[in-house]
Design an enzyme around this catalytic site. Sequence first.
Site, PDB file in Angstrom:
ATOM      1  CE  LYS A  33      50.267 -43.687 -17.963  1.00 42.57           C
ATOM      2  NZ  LYS A  33      51.486 -42.959 -18.415  1.00 42.57           N
ATOM      3  CB  CYS A  92      47.262 -26.645 -19.105  1.00 43.59           C
ATOM      4  SG  CYS A  92      46.944 -26.364 -17.363  1.00 43.59           S
ATOM      5  CD  GLU A 134      48.265 -27.181 -25.065  1.00 45.58           C
ATOM      6  OE1 GLU A 134      48.207 -28.363 -25.453  1.00 45.58           O
ATOM      7  OE2 GLU A 134      48.000 -26.838 -23.901  1.00 45.58           O
ATOM      8  CD  GLU A 161      40.389 -30.386 -15.322  1.00 41.78           C
ATOM      9  OE1 GLU A 161      40.727 -29.304 -15.829  1.00 41.78           O
ATOM     10  OE2 GLU A 161      39.389 -30.518 -14.610  1.00 41.78           O
TER      11      GLU A 161
HETATM   12  P1  NAD Z   1      49.523 -36.607 -23.085  1.00 40.01           P
HETATM   13  O1  NAD Z   1      48.090 -36.555 -23.466  1.00 40.01           O
HETATM   14  O2  NAD Z   1      50.502 -37.027 -24.096  1.00 40.01           O
HETATM   15  O3  NAD Z   1      49.738 -37.600 -21.837  1.00 40.01           O
HETATM   16  C1  NAD Z   1      49.066 -37.431 -20.623  1.00 40.01           C
HETATM   17  C2  NAD Z   1      49.004 -38.771 -19.911  1.00 40.01           C
HETATM   18  O4  NAD Z   1      48.174 -39.655 -20.658  1.00 40.01           O
HETATM   19  C3  NAD Z   1      50.351 -39.486 -19.759  1.00 40.01           C
HETATM   20  O5  NAD Z   1      50.402 -40.113 -18.505  1.00 40.01           O
HETATM   21  C4  NAD Z   1      50.296 -40.515 -20.882  1.00 40.01           C
HETATM   22  O6  NAD Z   1      51.097 -41.651 -20.650  1.00 40.01           O
HETATM   23  C5  NAD Z   1      48.826 -40.907 -20.851  1.00 40.01           C
HETATM   24  N1  NAD Z   1      48.319 -41.483 -22.086  1.00 40.01           N
HETATM   25  C6  NAD Z   1      48.751 -41.279 -23.359  1.00 40.01           C
HETATM   26  N2  NAD Z   1      48.021 -42.002 -24.224  1.00 40.01           N
HETATM   27  C7  NAD Z   1      47.090 -42.676 -23.495  1.00 40.01           C
HETATM   28  C8  NAD Z   1      46.044 -43.580 -23.837  1.00 40.01           C
HETATM   29  N3  NAD Z   1      45.804 -43.933 -25.089  1.00 40.01           N
HETATM   30  N4  NAD Z   1      45.286 -44.083 -22.838  1.00 40.01           N
HETATM   31  C9  NAD Z   1      45.512 -43.722 -21.554  1.00 40.01           C
HETATM   32  N5  NAD Z   1      46.504 -42.873 -21.175  1.00 40.01           N
HETATM   33  C10 NAD Z   1      47.280 -42.340 -22.138  1.00 40.01           C
HETATM   34  O7  NAD Z   1      49.870 -35.168 -22.495  1.00 40.01           O
HETATM   35  P2  NAD Z   1      51.289 -34.652 -21.979  1.00 40.01           P
HETATM   36  O8  NAD Z   1      52.161 -34.387 -23.160  1.00 40.01           O
HETATM   37  O9  NAD Z   1      51.796 -35.524 -20.889  1.00 40.01           O
HETATM   38  O10 NAD Z   1      50.863 -33.257 -21.307  1.00 40.01           O
HETATM   39  C11 NAD Z   1      50.735 -32.076 -22.010  1.00 40.01           C
HETATM   40  C12 NAD Z   1      49.277 -31.755 -22.257  1.00 40.01           C
HETATM   41  O11 NAD Z   1      48.567 -31.718 -21.022  1.00 40.01           O
HETATM   42  C13 NAD Z   1      49.073 -30.377 -22.849  1.00 40.01           C
HETATM   43  O12 NAD Z   1      48.121 -30.457 -23.877  1.00 40.01           O
HETATM   44  C14 NAD Z   1      48.535 -29.559 -21.690  1.00 40.01           C
HETATM   45  O13 NAD Z   1      47.761 -28.445 -22.045  1.00 40.01           O
HETATM   46  C15 NAD Z   1      47.737 -30.569 -20.973  1.00 40.01           C
HETATM   47  N6  NAD Z   1      47.522 -30.133 -19.591  1.00 40.01           N
HETATM   48  C16 NAD Z   1      46.262 -29.753 -19.221  1.00 40.01           C
HETATM   49  C17 NAD Z   1      46.037 -29.306 -17.918  1.00 40.01           C
HETATM   50  C18 NAD Z   1      44.666 -28.919 -17.444  1.00 40.01           C
HETATM   51  O14 NAD Z   1      44.453 -28.884 -16.243  1.00 40.01           O
HETATM   52  N7  NAD Z   1      43.713 -28.639 -18.316  1.00 40.01           N
HETATM   53  C19 NAD Z   1      47.108 -29.247 -17.017  1.00 40.01           C
HETATM   54  C20 NAD Z   1      48.374 -29.631 -17.449  1.00 40.01           C
HETATM   55  C21 NAD Z   1      48.565 -30.083 -18.737  1.00 40.01           C
END
Ligand code: NAD
Length: 494
Positions: free
Chosen positions: A171, A279, A378, A245
């Site tokens: 997804k 991240c 963050e 992650e």
């Molecule tokens: P997000 O949590 O908004 O979304 C991530 C994914 O989760 C998307 O595909 C979204 O559609 C899905 N999602 C959202 N709500 C959901 C739910 N209730 N159930 C299932 N899936 C759901 O994050 P984002 O804005 O896309 O990404 C930014 C974040 O990701 C930042 O906090 C960043 O630090 C983190 N990040 C972490 C790493 C790591 O390896 N630790 C790497 C990259 C980004």
Amino acid sequence: MRRMFINGEFVASLSGETFAVENPATEEQIDEVPRARAEDAEQAVRAAHAAWDDWRFTPGIEKCEMLHAVARRIREHREEVARLLTLEGGKPLIENMDEVEWSAACFDYYAEVGRHEAGRVIPPVQRHQMNFVVKEPYGVVVCIVPWNYPLLLMSWKVAPALMAGNTVVIKPSEHTPLSTLLLAEVAFRELPPGVVNVLTGYGDEVGEPLVKHPLTPVIAFTGSVATGRRIAVLAAERIKRVNLELGGNDPFIVCDDADLDVAVRGAVWAAFLNMGQVCTSGERFYVFESISEKFIEGFVAFTRTLRLGNPLGPDVDLGPMISAAQREKVERKLDRVREMGAKVLCGGVRPEGFSRGYFFEPTVVTGVDHTMPLMREETFGPVAPIMVVKDIDEAVALANDSEYGLGANILTNNLEYALTAAERIKAGTFWINDPLTDNDAGPFGGMRLSGGGRELGAEGIEEFRETKHIHLDYKLEAKPYWYPYDWSKGRKTD
Ligand code: NAD
């Protein structure tokens, strides 16, 4: 319109609904994709589950060849995929060319790691027995991916999950689904139908049904802490495995022995790469007092030279942020710290001459402390707050004063500084003199709120294998300890 990928076919959503994908550099619609919901999740999970029956018993060497073929196909389409990544995500093309290559490299790496071993043999407790610890796949793995590195973070999940014998439903983020669908077209067709499926849609509409589905025992998630927490709760209710992650607020220490020019270039890059939307971006800078004035001066001067513009290039260092909402979040945070007394030395505003696109000037802030949200949460934007510290002990204490523990950095050639910090700072990755560099063979992940999962390395495939102990006696004979009990030979109690 691009279509979703289920069971080897490109399909619309069952409802026929779609949503638009926007170019963050121009605010124009690039394309539209199906808006999947629970009924589409059902189809994809059923397809992945059916494909698992055969895939899990496919010999490692065959899976290995198919994953290498996926890697080859990704490389053949490198430029096309990187351009689409740039259009939907806003990172400069030059960075996306790297992302595509790293994604291919991850498939190559796990193609080999995954055929290397599948458990171990342990010594038996009796004669004519053998004991095996066997690693086997879970079944269907749900891979939920964010928008900042859509293909890389997808590959870190999909490649090890497949080599471990699982099938997957991916997804991608609603902001960046196009490049993943393009990979389905050009690369995932190397795999049997149903082994990889891609659903496009929103988290609450299709992400949650995937997480809740009874046939998805593992959820591999990269994204925000808030979403990770929600997924962890849903998974806990169903006793599923989650690999989380999550976000970070990485500290970056600059010591008094560091060459100033090198330190400035390294620190500025760590702060602003992909507009700070990494991240592991450097989000809190701690610089030794004796060099602080010159370092801050150099940091600001070098930041002012960075070139914002069309991420397709050429001659651009920074593209736009991903969305209006993300930019507004950063603006609100800057307003708040300004009110609290912080000083913005450069940036802090939308650049002139950009009527469209979510551009923002890279920003340097001083006069900050740990009561401010910039230092505690963050930011995920192009903001570099700098604090002056008197020595390594203060730097380490401040670095650790955080709920997060994803990455941490230090610039120094002083062994004592470097190893004191490496030993004491809570972080899943500690970089000395080379910020933000990943290694396929080295595990990546967080501590504390950043989540406890690990991707890459040997650890990265273990997340997708469960352990079975097989006890074998190659002589079928009645055991003396079976019924009826012979009490005369029983264990003495005195
Ligand atoms: P997000 O949590 O908004 O979304 C991530 C994914 O989760 C998307 O595909 C979204 O559609 C899905 N999602 C959202 N709500 C959901 C739910 N209730 N159930 C299932 N899936 C759901 O994050 P984002 O804005 O896309 O990404 C930014 C974040 O990701 C930042 O906090 C960043 O630090 C983190 N990040 C972490 C790493 C790591 O390896 N630790 C790497 C990259 C980004």
